[in-house]
Structures are given as structure tokens and as C-alpha cells.
Design an enzyme around this catalytic site. Structure first.
Site, PDB file in Angstrom:
ATOM      1  CE  LYS A  67      -9.024 -21.578 -13.386  1.00  0.00           C
ATOM      2  NZ  LYS A  67      -9.038 -23.043 -13.126  1.00  0.00           N
ATOM      3  CB  THR A  68     -10.375 -21.052 -20.374  1.00  0.00           C
ATOM      4  OG1 THR A  68      -9.186 -20.873 -19.609  1.00  0.00           O
ATOM      5  CG2 THR A  68     -10.185 -20.450 -21.757  1.00  0.00           C
ATOM      6  CG  ASP A 112      -5.538 -18.848 -17.999  1.00  0.00           C
ATOM      7  OD1 ASP A 112      -6.058 -18.895 -16.863  1.00  0.00           O
ATOM      8  OD2 ASP A 112      -5.225 -19.863 -18.645  1.00  0.00           O
ATOM      9  CB  THR A 161      -4.612 -22.380 -10.496  1.00  0.00           C
ATOM     10  OG1 THR A 161      -3.289 -21.865 -10.710  1.00  0.00           O
ATOM     11  CG2 THR A 161      -5.197 -22.825 -11.827  1.00  0.00           C
ATOM     12  NE  ARG A 221      -7.570 -28.356 -18.788  1.00  0.00           N
ATOM     13  CZ  ARG A 221      -7.031 -27.293 -18.194  1.00  0.00           C
ATOM     14  NH1 ARG A 221      -5.959 -27.430 -17.452  1.00  0.00           N
ATOM     15  NH2 ARG A 221      -7.566 -26.093 -18.356  1.00  0.00           N
TER      16      ARG A 221
END
Length: 352
Positions: A67-68, A112, A161, A221
Site C-alpha cells: 500500500k505504501t 497510513d 489494514t 514484505r
């Protein structure tokens, strides 16, 4: 100095994090999430052709899916400056006002974990997103008055999230779209590992790449984290690597055996379960006969917080078909019994 070392240094010689080093900087480097990339590309191109700034966008999905990174790519593609913050960091209305009033026209604001935004701050964000104004109340009681500040045009990109915790009025103001990031396929994870391996100057056998990919919980990740730990292990234990390959003579290629040994040290098994995952299933099967059992009971048995079990441990187990959530409680499936070496015949759950 190697190219990687150059990438990890800024002008002052300070180290950048490897997370930033491995982050894609172009659309063609961003693997996966094709449906989101296609939609965002059209949004950006249409806005550019009209001479407008892109509309506000919300990305949601489990942690570690990119997302980032998408927010960074949008800023890169549009050539805009991006101000980065998070929901918990904006504690007061003044914090938000400080960020928005210091923007230049066309800047991007990335928030975020927006679901953790203070509700009073959220109320001020509505007119800022919709009308480009900031309504600030000064004073209290009968003497209170409202000041309206005009803001430069900006694009808000948010990530969360927990999309269900983002209020409906806030979600509706993301006129550019609300996009859900999906888990990655094993093939996509393998491509990400190979790309990261080149950046880290770390060569792996194809079987070694597959070993990392299938344990990576379908999450980039996690895959990059495992790759870095495998690289560290191979550096300290070089006997598991061989010479040659596309990285040139003298470069080591990490073997499947070395990769398996490194991941075993992290207590990650063949399907990506860690020690907490296995402990959860073992307690569920051994102490409670495979279930059903309530969340509070199993949390007490594990000495673990309920939120950790519900948000961190259970989702991957459910995704793999090892766990079921029923109205009566948690139930370990036949697949879970077999994976841990328990017998599931005729409803009997006993260790083989």
C-alpha cells in the site's frame, strides 16, 4: 564501494533502510496487483490530460502487500512532493492544519493507518477533501467563532489494514477509488525475490527461491525479510553456496539446503507457519480436542492477547484451510491435524 552500498548511503553517509532500497520506483518494477495498477494509471493519466490533480485514493488490505509503495509510485509518476504521516500521529486538529496549510499546489498527503485517526480530526478532514477548505473553531461557548482557510489543491492517499473501521462518510470522500490489495501468488512472490536478490547482490538457486516463496505467506514484505535472513545465514555459513552464475565468477549462489537451514533457524516450516502458529494449533488439538473452543479460552491457554490471535495468527491459518471459525468457536481442520502429525480418523484426535 559496491552499488548496493552506494544505494544505502545518502549525502551525509547515513544508512538508508533496506526497505527503501528494495521498494519499486517504477510501475514496471511493481509486481502483482494488476487490477489496481491499471485503474490508477488511468486515473493519473486522465487527471494529467485535464490539467487536474488526481482524486483522493484509499488502499486497504493486510500488512506488507504494498500500500505504501503504491503511494510512493503515484508521487513518483506525477512528479509531486509527498508528505507522509499516520493516523495516530495526527493527535490534534492543529496537527492536521499544520500539514495541510504548508502544502504546495498539487502535493500528495499520505496517511497510513487512517482508521486510527482521531474522530474530531476526521470531521475537519471532510471539507478539506471535498471543498479544499479548513474550518477551524477558535474559542469555546458563546464566544466561539469559525475561521475558514482556503487550502492549495492536494491529493490524499490513505492506507489501512482495517477498512471496516474507516467511517462511511470518510470512505465516500475517496472519489478516486477504494482499492483492496490481494495476496500474491507464489509465482509473483518468486519474481519479487529475484528482483530483490539482484538489488542485494544475492544470487539464489531456483529451488532456493521457491523455498522462500512458498513460506512467505503470499506477502512481499515477508518474502524480503526471509531473503535478507537467508543472505545473512549464507554469509556466515558459506559452505552451502556454490560458485558461478549470472552474477559473475567468484560470486556465490545460495543453495536450497542453505535456504532451508536458514528458515529452520527462524522456526518457519514448509508452509510458512512460525512457532506461534504451530503453538496455537497444537494447543487447540492437544488441550481442546481440536475444538470448537472460544477465543478467550485459547488466548488464556497461550498467554497471548486476543487481538494478536485474531489479527496476526488466525488469518493465515484460515487462508491455508488449517482453521475454521464457527459460531461455537475455533476448530482445527483435518489438514491441520495432518500437518502437525495428529490422527483425525473417525473423529479421534490423537498424536501418531
Amino acid at each position: 564501494m559496491s552499488s548496493l552500498k552506494n544505494k544505502n548511503k545518502n549525502e551525509n553517509g547515513d544508512d538508508f533502510t533496506l526497505v527503501e532500497t528494495l521498494r519499486p520506483t517504477r510501475w514496471d518494477e511493481y509486481i502483482g496487483q494488476k487490477h489496481i495498477k491499471d485503474n490508477v494509471k488511468i486515473l493519473l493519466r486522465a487527471a494529467e490530460e485535464r490539467g487536474h490533480i488526481p482524486e483522493h485514493i484509499l488502499f486497504y488490505g493486510p500488512p506488507g502487500l504494498g500500500k505504501t509503495t503504491l503511494a510512493h509510485l503515484i508521487a513518483k509518476e506525477t512528479g509531486r512532493q509527498m508528505k507522509i504521516t499516520s493516523g495516530p500521529a495526527i493527535e490534534k486538529i492543529g496537527d492536521l492544519a499544520s500539514i495541510l496549510t504548508n502544502l504546495s499546489p498539487g502535493d500528495i498527503v499520505f496517511i497510513d493507518e487512517i482508521h486510527r485517526l482521531n474522530k474530531m480530526v476526521e470531521e475537519i478532514l471532510y471539507p478539506a477533501m471535498e471543498s479544499g477548505v479548513l474550518d477551524i473553531i477558535i474559542g469555546k461557548g458563546p464566544s466561539a467563532r469559525t475561521i475558514q482557510l482556503d487550502l492549495p489543491p492536494f491529493t490524499l492517499i490513505a492506507a489501512t489494514t482495517r477498512v471496516a473501521m474507516v467511517s462511511s462518510p470518510l470512505r465516500s470522500r475517496f472519489s478516486g477509488g477504494v482499492f483492496r490489495l490481494e495476496f500474491y501468488s507464489e509465482d509473483e512472490i518468486s519474481k519479487i525475490i529475484r528482483r530483490s536478490g539482484k538489488i542485494l547482490e544475492t544470487a539464489l538457486e531456483d529451488d532456493a527461491v521457491s523455498e522462500i516463496a512458498k513460506r512467505s505467506r503470499f506477502t512481499p514484505r515477508t518474502a524480503n525479510y526471509f531473503l535478507k535472513r537467508v543472505r545473512d545465514f549464507a554469509q556466515v555459513n558459506p559452505e552451502g553456496s556454490r560458485q558461478g552464475g549470472t552474477y559473475g565468477a567468484g560470486k556465490k549462489i545460495i543453495s536450497k539446503e542453505t535456504t532451508r537451514s536458514a528458515l529452520a533457524m527462524l522456526a518457519v516450516d514448509d508452509i510458512g507457519l512460525n512457532s506461534s502458529d504451530r503453538k496455537f494449533l497444537e494447543i487447540l488439538i492437544e488441550k481442546f480436542g481440536g475444538g470448537p473452543v472460544g477465543l478467550k479460552t485459547i488466548a488464556a491457554a497461550m498467554s497471548e492477547e486476543e487481538a494478536t490471535i485474531e489479527e496476526v495468527i488466525e488469518p493465515y491459518l484460515i487462508q491455508l484451510g488449517l482453521l475454521e471459525r464457527t459460531a461455537r468457536g475455533r476448530v482445527a481442520t483435518k489438514k491441520a491435524h495432518e500437518h502437525l502429525g495428529f490422527d483425525f480418523k473417525e473423529g479421534q484426535r490423537k498424536l501418531l
